[in-house]
Design a protein around this motif. Structure first.
Motif, PDB file in Angstrom:
ATOM      1  N   ASP A  65       0.830  -1.205   0.000  1.00 42.81           N
ATOM      2  CA  ASP A  65       0.000   0.000   0.000  1.00 42.81           C
ATOM      3  C   ASP A  65       0.867   1.258   0.000  1.00 42.81           C
ATOM      4  N   LEU A  66       1.961   1.213   0.749  1.00 39.00           N
ATOM      5  CA  LEU A  66       2.884   2.346   0.777  1.00 39.00           C
ATOM      6  C   LEU A  66       3.534   2.544  -0.589  1.00 39.00           C
ATOM      7  N   ILE A  80      13.579   0.162  -4.390  1.00 37.50           N
ATOM      8  CA  ILE A  80      14.243  -1.119  -4.184  1.00 37.50           C
ATOM      9  C   ILE A  80      13.774  -1.631  -2.830  1.00 37.50           C
ATOM     10  N   LEU A  81      13.018  -2.696  -2.845  1.00 45.15           N
ATOM     11  CA  LEU A  81      12.502  -3.284  -1.613  1.00 45.15           C
ATOM     12  C   LEU A  81      13.591  -4.158  -1.010  1.00 45.15           C
ATOM     13  N   VAL A  82      14.020  -3.802   0.197  1.00 41.82           N
ATOM     14  CA  VAL A  82      15.071  -4.547   0.901  1.00 41.82           C
ATOM     15  C   VAL A  82      14.420  -5.133   2.137  1.00 41.82           C
ATOM     16  N   SER A  83      14.167  -6.430   2.105  1.00 38.29           N
ATOM     17  CA  SER A  83      13.433  -7.022   3.222  1.00 38.29           C
ATOM     18  C   SER A  83      13.813  -8.473   3.406  1.00 38.29           C
ATOM     19  N   ASP A  84      13.416  -8.984   4.540  1.00 41.18           N
ATOM     20  CA  ASP A  84      13.560 -10.403   4.801  1.00 41.18           C
ATOM     21  C   ASP A  84      12.206 -11.087   4.671  1.00 41.18           C
ATOM     22  N   GLU A  85      11.287 -10.415   4.018  1.00 36.86           N
ATOM     23  CA  GLU A  85       9.922 -10.905   3.816  1.00 36.86           C
ATOM     24  C   GLU A  85       9.955 -12.174   2.975  1.00 36.86           C
ATOM     25  N   ASP A  86       9.286 -13.193   3.446  1.00 35.61           N
ATOM     26  CA  ASP A  86       9.259 -14.432   2.684  1.00 35.61           C
ATOM     27  C   ASP A  86       7.860 -14.779   2.183  1.00 35.61           C
ATOM     28  N   SER A  87       6.915 -13.885   2.372  1.00 38.19           N
ATOM     29  CA  SER A  87       5.566 -14.108   1.899  1.00 38.19           C
ATOM     30  C   SER A  87       5.490 -13.827   0.399  1.00 38.19           C
ATOM     31  N   LEU A  88       5.214 -14.848  -0.377  1.00 39.66           N
ATOM     32  CA  LEU A  88       5.118 -14.673  -1.824  1.00 39.66           C
ATOM     33  C   LEU A  88       3.981 -13.729  -2.198  1.00 39.66           C
ATOM     34  N   LEU A  89       2.895 -13.766  -1.453  1.00 42.65           N
ATOM     35  CA  LEU A  89       1.760 -12.872  -1.725  1.00 42.65           C
ATOM     36  C   LEU A  89       2.179 -11.413  -1.534  1.00 42.65           C
ATOM     37  N   SER A  90       2.892 -11.122  -0.445  1.00 33.99           N
ATOM     38  CA  SER A  90       3.344  -9.748  -0.195  1.00 33.99           C
ATOM     39  C   SER A  90       4.314  -9.287  -1.277  1.00 33.99           C
ATOM     40  N   LEU A  91       5.238 -10.156  -1.656  1.00 34.97           N
ATOM     41  CA  LEU A  91       6.204  -9.794  -2.699  1.00 34.97           C
ATOM     42  C   LEU A  91       5.522  -9.603  -4.047  1.00 34.97           C
ATOM     43  N   ARG A  92       4.558 -10.434  -4.341  1.00 33.47           N
ATOM     44  CA  ARG A  92       3.818 -10.300  -5.599  1.00 33.47           C
ATOM     45  C   ARG A  92       3.081  -8.964  -5.644  1.00 33.47           C
ATOM     46  N   LYS A  93       2.446  -8.595  -4.522  1.00 33.49           N
ATOM     47  CA  LYS A  93       1.744  -7.309  -4.463  1.00 33.49           C
ATOM     48  C   LYS A  93       2.725  -6.146  -4.636  1.00 33.49           C
ATOM     49  N   ALA A  94       3.893  -6.245  -4.017  1.00 31.14           N
ATOM     50  CA  ALA A  94       4.895  -5.179  -4.149  1.00 31.14           C
ATOM     51  C   ALA A  94       5.362  -5.054  -5.595  1.00 31.14           C
ATOM     52  N   ARG A  95       5.568  -6.168  -6.263  1.00 31.36           N
ATOM     53  CA  ARG A  95       5.973  -6.131  -7.676  1.00 31.36           C
ATOM     54  C   ARG A  95       4.876  -5.536  -8.547  1.00 31.36           C
ATOM     55  N   GLN A  96       3.631  -5.876  -8.267  1.00 34.07           N
ATOM     56  CA  GLN A  96       2.516  -5.328  -9.039  1.00 34.07           C
ATOM     57  C   GLN A  96       2.404  -3.818  -8.876  1.00 34.07           C
ATOM     58  N   GLU A  97       2.816  -3.312  -7.732  1.00 34.46           N
ATOM     59  CA  GLU A  97       2.757  -1.862  -7.489  1.00 34.46           C
ATOM     60  C   GLU A  97       3.914  -1.123  -8.141  1.00 34.46           C
ATOM     61  N   GLY A  98       4.905  -1.849  -8.634  1.00 42.97           N
ATOM     62  CA  GLY A  98       5.939  -1.200  -9.431  1.00 42.97           C
ATOM     63  C   GLY A  98       7.297  -1.019  -8.792  1.00 42.97           C
TER      64      GLY A  98
END
Length: 129
Positions: A65-66, A80-98
């Motif tokens: 959302d941010l 550039i998203l720098v994270s230890d996030e391992d949720s594929l759904l969250s990463l997919r949403k971030a990629r869709q947002e650009g």
């Protein structure tokens, strides 16, 4: 010509400091913040920054959302998203947002070099003002 500024945004002071140190001997100006409000303000004040974005802030804001809000303020941002996030759904949403790139938090010299290369590539994509 645009200023070569990197804005590092993450709730964790330690993460911000580690990323800032990675670029301390570079030819970039580095700013850091743990505030989503300051991040948005900064995007509104600058033409084309490079943002190294963590996935946590003091506010309860989903990173996707941010990203959507930041891109609405400035479509030419290179995030550039720098994270230890391992949720594929969250990463997919971030990629869709650009986002420009996703990197795990660097833990080795090779990771550091990868992140430096990605930042240089993001700067090479920017158009002069």
């Amino acid at each position: 010509m645009f200023e070569r500024t990197i804005l590092i945004a993450d709730k964790s002071r330690k993460s911000r400091q580690q990323l800032a140190e990675l670029f301390q001997d570079s030819h970039y100006t580095v700013e850091t913040t743990g505030s989503a409000a300051y991040l948005i303000y900064s995007v509104l004040q600058h033409q084309q920054p490079i943002i190294l974005l963590g996935n946590r802030f003091e506010e309860r804001i989903e990173v996707a959302d941010l990203i959507a809000l930041l891109k609405a303020c400035n479509r030419s941002l290179n995030i550039i998203l720098v994270s230890d996030e391992d949720s594929l759904l969250s990463l997919r949403k971030a990629r869709q947002e650009g986002i420009f790139y996703h990197s795990l938090k660097p833990i080795s010299h090779a990771d550091n070099e990868e992140l430096r290369s990605v930042v240089e590539c993001a700067f090479s994509r920017l158009q002069p003002i």
